[in-house]
Design a protein around this motif. Structure first.
Motif, PDB file in Angstrom:
ATOM      1  N   THR A 163      -9.082  -3.843   4.724  1.00  0.00           N
ATOM      2  CA  THR A 163     -10.242  -2.978   4.479  1.00  0.00           C
ATOM      3  C   THR A 163      -9.902  -1.495   4.448  1.00  0.00           C
ATOM      4  O   THR A 163     -10.709  -0.689   3.965  1.00  0.00           O
ATOM      5  CB  THR A 163     -11.300  -3.213   5.574  1.00  0.00           C
ATOM      6  N   GLU A 195      -8.043   1.369   0.666  1.00  0.00           N
ATOM      7  CA  GLU A 195      -8.660   2.311  -0.270  1.00  0.00           C
ATOM      8  C   GLU A 195      -8.880   3.677   0.372  1.00  0.00           C
ATOM      9  O   GLU A 195      -8.582   4.710  -0.229  1.00  0.00           O
ATOM     10  CB  GLU A 195      -9.986   1.743  -0.779  1.00  0.00           C
ATOM     11  N   ARG A 196      -9.403   3.695   1.604  1.00  0.00           N
ATOM     12  CA  ARG A 196      -9.638   4.969   2.282  1.00  0.00           C
ATOM     13  C   ARG A 196      -8.314   5.703   2.509  1.00  0.00           C
ATOM     14  O   ARG A 196      -8.213   6.922   2.321  1.00  0.00           O
ATOM     15  CB  ARG A 196     -10.346   4.738   3.619  1.00  0.00           C
ATOM     16  N   GLN A 246       1.166   6.878  -6.592  1.00  0.00           N
ATOM     17  CA  GLN A 246       0.062   7.824  -6.703  1.00  0.00           C
ATOM     18  C   GLN A 246       0.554   9.258  -6.553  1.00  0.00           C
ATOM     19  O   GLN A 246       0.111  10.166  -7.264  1.00  0.00           O
ATOM     20  CB  GLN A 246      -0.964   7.481  -5.613  1.00  0.00           C
ATOM     21  N   VAL A 304       0.839  -1.199   0.000  1.00  0.00           N
ATOM     22  CA  VAL A 304       0.000   0.000   0.000  1.00  0.00           C
ATOM     23  C   VAL A 304       0.875   1.250   0.000  1.00  0.00           C
ATOM     24  O   VAL A 304       0.584   2.233  -0.704  1.00  0.00           O
ATOM     25  CB  VAL A 304      -0.944  -0.003   1.212  1.00  0.00           C
ATOM     26  N   GLU A 354       2.043   1.813  -3.455  1.00  0.00           N
ATOM     27  CA  GLU A 354       0.983   2.428  -4.267  1.00  0.00           C
ATOM     28  C   GLU A 354       0.829   3.906  -3.933  1.00  0.00           C
ATOM     29  O   GLU A 354       0.557   4.730  -4.813  1.00  0.00           O
ATOM     30  CB  GLU A 354      -0.335   1.688  -4.050  1.00  0.00           C
ATOM     31  N   LEU A 382      -5.465   5.467   0.798  1.00  0.00           N
ATOM     32  CA  LEU A 382      -4.895   5.976  -0.444  1.00  0.00           C
ATOM     33  C   LEU A 382      -5.660   7.196  -0.952  1.00  0.00           C
ATOM     34  O   LEU A 382      -5.060   8.143  -1.483  1.00  0.00           O
ATOM     35  CB  LEU A 382      -4.877   4.884  -1.499  1.00  0.00           C
ATOM     36  N   ASN A 383      -6.979   7.202  -0.790  1.00  0.00           N
ATOM     37  CA  ASN A 383      -7.761   8.356  -1.229  1.00  0.00           C
ATOM     38  C   ASN A 383      -7.379   9.607  -0.457  1.00  0.00           C
ATOM     39  O   ASN A 383      -7.255  10.695  -1.026  1.00  0.00           O
ATOM     40  CB  ASN A 383      -9.251   8.070  -1.062  1.00  0.00           C
TER      41      ASN A 383
END
Length: 822
Positions: free
Chosen positions: A273, A276-277, A49, A42, A45, A279-280
């Motif tokens: 879980t 995603e939160r 990003q 992560v 990523e 990375l956003n």
């Protein structure tokens, strides 16, 4: 008896059973290794990003499609801002005639887009309400020579453009300013108040010296660094540009537990879980931008250290004073007790700085509404989905009500409909209520102002000027002669925050095996839950680390506060910088100046002359404001019914007309309540009784919107009924006299017609008597004249009372007249 003994937990059996404990250790070890691999992937990523984001020409994290309407780089004074129109997502329709919403993004080190980051953001709430939305964002690098004044003028030009795109909308745009954008919007609204509708500033600092001791240590930063000379040094090291990563670093230092441990451990513990939160959010948090050196120096000198915005001391380059009292739009201030970047005193202290009391606010025609959240953090004010669905949704739904709210200071609270007894009267899930407040109450409950702190911050401002002058004289020439553009870019790239992203990306050769290992782990994942004793121990250790960092933060903040108060509270230092005299004003308070007092007196004299001016609409509005003024709170239900009643009584009236009526009648009531109420019968003097009764029914309908009236409100309403009854007593006798006069005139006209008819009959009879027969020889014996007269006159035209020759059969009399209704 054995059944009463407690059963030991399963973890106890696993400890007693060596094989079970071994399995627990192995399961935890395997899960920890898998989570470590996924965590590092992560982070890889995140680095990719970040690099992709900063390499874009116009990077932003806006969650909606948009098109550029106006580019600030084309303005006479170019800036790196642009106006974008938000394209509604599928399934959402907007009304072009509805009030436009404009969200201004904060430029405080991070990239643009936070105002529309999520579907439940401020933009998402406005779109679902049917409003056309616009977004003012910015580019990563400023234009050469760009200043804060240039940005303010650009935002004014953007709003004019929005107004031109909606000529059918009768309402001015609502403007939302988050954090740093909030004070920029307030500056623009004070210079050009006519282009602004209601203003919502969320987490925006306006009074930088304000604060409560023991909280918000960030206000001491300027004093601990000796003033703004370090800002100039950072700009010189950047070859005239200030790295936004420095501001982000300051924000992160405020909460070391979250920065150094909690945020990362939360990802590690819930990597399946949480990725995603995480990375956003990092896509926005890591999008560092650059500010102009002149811009950041203006901000630090005039706002953070000088506190000149909230005391009306800022003057533009062309001589215009930036006075927040010139803002004519309602201002909604949204802040939170959990915000350590913009605590409530800094968000609301400008009210106390500018106004000596609520009467000053009212005389200036300003409406100020504030909402203090209990716990959400700085970013949560304009990012959190729960806040957007609750507070921002209610602000948007009630913006028309806020726009017509009478001038004054109000505290608003959002309550759940389920928690209220009158839930059946509430249309939505929440109700926005408004309570009138005083500046004294605001100071007591929120601001906690201390005069001796003002003297300390004034000392910091003087010390800052001295140190800045010394730096510019002795150090700045050497720095500028040494730094080149290439060296400045290299230092920005080597900043620790930026390196943290770049080193954990695909550009690092050591990260090549990470995606392969992560895919292998995801295909055969073996997570463990809290029933594993070592997983529970891990969480306990994490909590201990977080609490230890919080303790260190509290010790650090207390030490900073104690040092600041001690150093800048020294009478010798204060005297050395020119603040030792008792007569010296350390903090300007515009509300107490003589010219402002004269303005208030002139305004009051104008209103006194208009107490008895108006008609039935003024009487209705004055009555409703008086009655509702006796209630501790008010909400949008009364407003909706009142506006509907006005639309019914006066079709075609606009919201601006309604707003003007509400504010004027409120001013009159505030100035002299007794005289204003006594004039209500005079306002109703020229109306029909039916119209007066209908108006009173409308008032009852409006008051019933909030349920049962309190005793105090009921007494006020009874007084209004008496005044309307007095008006009816004045009007009804006059109406009766007019009816009697009209009846008399009608009877006299009918009598005149009867006299004319009698005269005509007499003339016809006289003509018949004098008429001579042309052939008397052929005629028979002479007949009595009376019979010939009778034959010549129609029976219907002869009355017995006339005395003429109509004795044989009198004509029927006219039916008696029916009595007229009065």
């Amino acid at each position: 008896m054995n059944s009463l003994m407690p059963t030991p937990p399963a973890e106890a059996f696993s400890l007693l059973d060596p094989f079970g404990f071994g399995r627990a250790v192995f399961d935890y070890w395997r899960d920890a290794v898998e989570r470590s691999v996924l965590y590092m992937d992560v982070m890889r990523e995140r680095g990719n990003q970040y690099l992709e984001h900063i390499e874009k020409t116009k990077p932003n994290v806006l969650g909606f499609d948009a098109e550029v309407v106006m580019d600030g780089r084309t303005l006479p004074r170019p800036v790196n801002y642009e106006l974008m129109r938000i394209l509604p997502p599928a399934g959402i329709e907007v009304d072009p005639k509805s009030r436009p919403f404009v969200v201004v993004d904060p430029r405080a080190g991070h990239g643009p887009g936070i105002g529309g980051f999520k579907p439940d953001s401020e933009i998402g709430v406005a779109l679902r309400a049917g409003h056309p939305c616009y977004f003012i964002g910015f580019l990563p690098y400023p234009e050469p020579g760009q200043t804060v004044e240039d940005v303010v003028e650009a935002e004014i030009a953007f709003l004019r453009c929005v107004i031109e795109h909606h000529p059918d909308s009768c309402e001015k745009p609502m403007v939302v300013g988050n954090c740093q954008a909030g004070w920029q919007i307030m500056m623009a609204a004070s210079l050009e108040p006519d282009v602004f509708g209601p203003i919502l500033i969320a987490g925006a600092p306006l009074s930088y010296w304000a604060g409560e001791r023991g909280k918000a240590p960030m206000r001491y930063t300027g004093g601990m660094t000796g003033g703004s000379w370090m800002t100039t040094l950072a700009s010189d090291l950047g070859d005239g540009l200030f790295d936004g990563a420095l501001l982000v670093q300051n924000f992160e230092r405020l909460n070391p537990a979250n920065t150094w441990w909690d945020k990362q451990y939360r990802l590690y513990a819930n990597v399946d879980t949480e990725a995603e939160r995480y990375l956003n959010f990092e896509r926005w948090w890591g999008g560092h931008v650059v500010l102009g050196g002149e811009e950041i120096q203006y901000i630090v000198d005039n706002l953070f250290v000088g506190n000149r915005l909230s005391t009306a001391q800022l003057v533009t380059s062309d001589g215009r004073r930036i006075d927040l009292r010139n803002v004519r739009s309602p201002v909604v201030v949204f802040c939170s007790q959990g915000d350590d970047i913009t605590p409530p005193p800094q968000a609301l202290g400008w009210v106390r700085d500018l106004y000596g009391g609520v009467d000053d606010i009212i005389a200036s025609g300003q409406t100020i509404v504030y909402c203090v959240h209990d716990s959400t953090g700085h970013l949560g004010i304009f990012v959190s989905g729960s806040v957007s669905r609750k507070e921002h949704a209610e602000f948007t739904a009630n913006i028309d009500y806020i726009d017509v709210l009478p001038p004054g200071l109000y505290e608003t609270t959002v309550t759940s409909a389920k928690e209220r007894d009158d839930a059946e009267l509430i249309e939505r899930d929440y109700l926005l209520e408004f309570k009138a407040r005083s500046i004294e109450g605001l100071d007591r409950d929120v601001l906690h102002h201390r005069v001796d702190d003002d003297t300390r911050f004034a000392t910091v401002a003087r010390v800052s000027e001295i140190n800045l002058g010394l730096y510019r004289l002795f150090v700045q020439p050497w720095i500028r002669a040494t730094i080149t553009p290439e060296a400045a870019r290299l230092m920005r790239r080597m900043h620790p925050i930026r390196l943290g992203y770049k080193l954990l990306s695909d550009r690092n050769p050591l990260s090549v095996p990470l995606p392969v290992l992560a895919d292998w782990v995801r295909r055969d994942r073996h997570p463990v839950d809290d029933s594993n004793v070592l997983r529970s121990l891990e969480k306990a250790c994490s909590g201990q680390i977080s609490r230890a960092l919080d303790t260190w933060r509290e010790i650090r903040d207390q030490s900073i506060e104690h040092t600041f108060l001690t150093v800048y509270g020294q009478p010798l230092l204060q005297a050395m910088v020119g603040l030792g005299g008792d007569a010296h004003v350390h903090r300007r308070q515009p509300g107490s100046e003589p010219e402002h007092r004269r303005f208030i007196e002139r305004r009051q004299d104008e209103l006194r002359q208009r107490v008895a001016e108006g008609g039935i609409h003024e009487a209705m509005m004055r009555s409703v404001i008086h009655v509702l003024g006796g209630a501790p709170t008010t909400d949008e239900r009364n407003f909706k019914r009142l506006r509907a009643s006005r639309a019914e009584l006066e079709p075609g009236s606009s919201l601006s007309d309604f707003k003007h009526l509400v504010r004027e009648q409120f001013f009159i009531l505030k100035l002299d309540r007794e005289a204003a109420l006594a004039a209500i019968p005079e306002l109703l003097a020229g109306e029909r009784p039916e119209a007066i009764r209908s108006s009173l029914e409308h008032i009852e309908h409006v008051l019933a919107a909030s349920g049962e009236l309190s005793e105090h409100v009921r007494k006020r309403y009874e007084h209004i009924r008496e005044l309307f009854g007095e008006a009816l007593e004045r009007v009804e006798p006059a109406a009766s006299r007019q009816a009697l006069v009209a009846l008399h005139d009608e009877v006299a006209a009918e009598a005149t017609a009867e006299v004319a008819a009698r005269d005509e009959v007499k003339k016809m009879l006289e003509d018949a008597e004098t008429k001579v027969d042309p052939n008397p020889a052929k005629a028979g014996p002479a007949k009595p004249a009376s019979r010939s007269k009778k034959a010549a006159v129609p029976k219907a035209t002869v009355s017995k009372e006339s005395g003429d020759a109509g004795d044989e059969k009198p004509v029927a009399k006219r039916a008696p007249r029916k009595p007229r209704k009065r």
